[in-house]
Design a protein around this motif. Structure first.
Motif, PDB file in Angstrom:
ATOM      1  N   THR A  23       0.833  -1.237   0.028  1.00 43.10           N
ATOM      2  CA  THR A  23       0.071  -0.096  -0.194  1.00 43.10           C
ATOM      3  C   THR A  23       0.899   1.152   0.023  1.00 43.10           C
ATOM      4  O   THR A  23       0.798   2.203  -0.709  1.00 43.10           O
ATOM      5  CB  THR A  23      -1.009   0.149   1.230  1.00 43.10           C
ATOM      6  N   GLY A  24       2.000   1.436   0.654  1.00 39.91           N
ATOM      7  CA  GLY A  24       2.909   2.480   0.793  1.00 39.91           C
ATOM      8  C   GLY A  24       3.649   2.733  -0.433  1.00 39.91           C
ATOM      9  O   GLY A  24       3.620   3.725  -0.882  1.00 39.91           O
ATOM     10  N   SER A  25       3.837   1.532  -1.133  1.00 39.68           N
ATOM     11  CA  SER A  25       4.531   1.728  -2.544  1.00 39.68           C
ATOM     12  C   SER A  25       3.309   1.982  -3.508  1.00 39.68           C
ATOM     13  O   SER A  25       3.980   2.800  -4.468  1.00 39.68           O
ATOM     14  CB  SER A  25       5.086   0.368  -3.114  1.00 39.68           C
ATOM     15  N   THR A  26       2.302   1.677  -3.384  1.00 36.93           N
ATOM     16  CA  THR A  26       1.314   2.056  -4.424  1.00 36.93           C
ATOM     17  C   THR A  26       1.144   3.666  -4.206  1.00 36.93           C
ATOM     18  O   THR A  26       0.704   4.568  -5.311  1.00 36.93           O
ATOM     19  CB  THR A  26      -0.348   1.307  -4.059  1.00 36.93           C
ATOM     20  N   ILE A  27       1.140   3.993  -2.927  1.00 37.80           N
ATOM     21  CA  ILE A  27       1.078   5.789  -2.824  1.00 37.80           C
ATOM     22  C   ILE A  27       2.321   6.425  -3.568  1.00 37.80           C
ATOM     23  O   ILE A  27       1.968   7.460  -4.173  1.00 37.80           O
ATOM     24  CB  ILE A  27       0.797   6.050  -1.469  1.00 37.80           C
ATOM     25  N   ALA A  28       3.283   5.670  -3.396  1.00 37.46           N
ATOM     26  CA  ALA A  28       4.467   6.202  -3.809  1.00 37.46           C
ATOM     27  C   ALA A  28       4.168   6.094  -5.494  1.00 37.46           C
ATOM     28  O   ALA A  28       5.039   7.196  -6.001  1.00 37.46           O
ATOM     29  CB  ALA A  28       5.714   5.405  -3.472  1.00 37.46           C
ATOM     30  N   SER A  29       3.603   5.258  -5.970  1.00 34.72           N
ATOM     31  CA  SER A  29       3.579   5.288  -7.495  1.00 34.72           C
ATOM     32  C   SER A  29       2.817   6.201  -7.964  1.00 34.72           C
ATOM     33  O   SER A  29       2.863   6.677  -9.101  1.00 34.72           O
ATOM     34  CB  SER A  29       2.949   3.785  -7.885  1.00 34.72           C
ATOM     35  N   GLU A  30       2.037   6.629  -7.225  1.00 35.95           N
ATOM     36  CA  GLU A  30       1.013   7.786  -7.438  1.00 35.95           C
ATOM     37  C   GLU A  30       1.840   9.408  -7.652  1.00 35.95           C
ATOM     38  O   GLU A  30       1.595  10.046  -8.636  1.00 35.95           O
ATOM     39  CB  GLU A  30      -0.226   7.922  -6.763  1.00 35.95           C
ATOM     40  N   LEU A  31       2.614   9.446  -6.812  1.00 31.90           N
ATOM     41  CA  LEU A  31       3.690  10.418  -6.748  1.00 31.90           C
ATOM     42  C   LEU A  31       4.576  10.594  -7.722  1.00 31.90           C
ATOM     43  O   LEU A  31       5.039  11.414  -8.502  1.00 31.90           O
ATOM     44  CB  LEU A  31       4.474  10.456  -5.337  1.00 31.90           C
TER      45      LEU A  31
END
Length: 141
Positions: free
Chosen positions: A81-89
């Motif tokens: 989930t944290g990596s997915t948030i990073a992918s949006e950035l």
């Protein structure tokens, strides 16, 4: 112009794959939490036959191992989930998306592995419980 279009499609493809991994990870997390909740119900309820001898109760130690394995599986999901948030950035950076995808894919593999190992522990407990029930539990009825 064609290369720019291909790069945009590549970015979108990696981004969509990362989102798909997160969706699959969330499902496994839901299953893991359901299994953990079910095992707590088994321990806390008194509606079924339980072994009384200490030696037979040792089988319940498999629950601790199963809970730890499920916990690691859920931790991997949190990292996805944290990596997915990073992918949006970093949705405009192809190299970053590739690295995030690799990380998510690796974490997802670990999540599935630990989830399956946790299920194996609970499955072993169930088999041993059934063996006890067949050979020893009948006299309690």
């Amino acid at each position: 112009m064609e290369r720019a279009d291909a790069t945009i499609l590549e970015k979108k493809g990696f981004f969509n794959c990362i989102k798909s991994i997160e969706n699959g990870s969330n499902k496994i997390t839901t299953w893991a939490l359901s299994v953990v909740g079910g095992t707590f119900i088994i321990i806390l309820t008194s509606d079924y036959l339980k072994p009384e001898k200490f030696e037979f109760k040792l089988v319940y130690l498999l629950f601790i191992v199963g809970w730890i394995l499920m916990g690691v599986s859920i931790y991997c999901a949190k990292e996805i989930t944290g990596s997915t948030i990073a992918s949006e950035l970093y949705s405009d950076n192809l190299e970053s998306l590739k690295e995030i995808f690799k990380r998510c894919n690796n974490l997802y593999s670990k999540q599935i592995r630990y989830f399956n190992l946790g299920l194996l522990m609970f499955g072993i407990w169930l088999v041993l419980f059934l063996i006890w029930w067949i050979f020893n539990g009948y006299d309690k009825l």
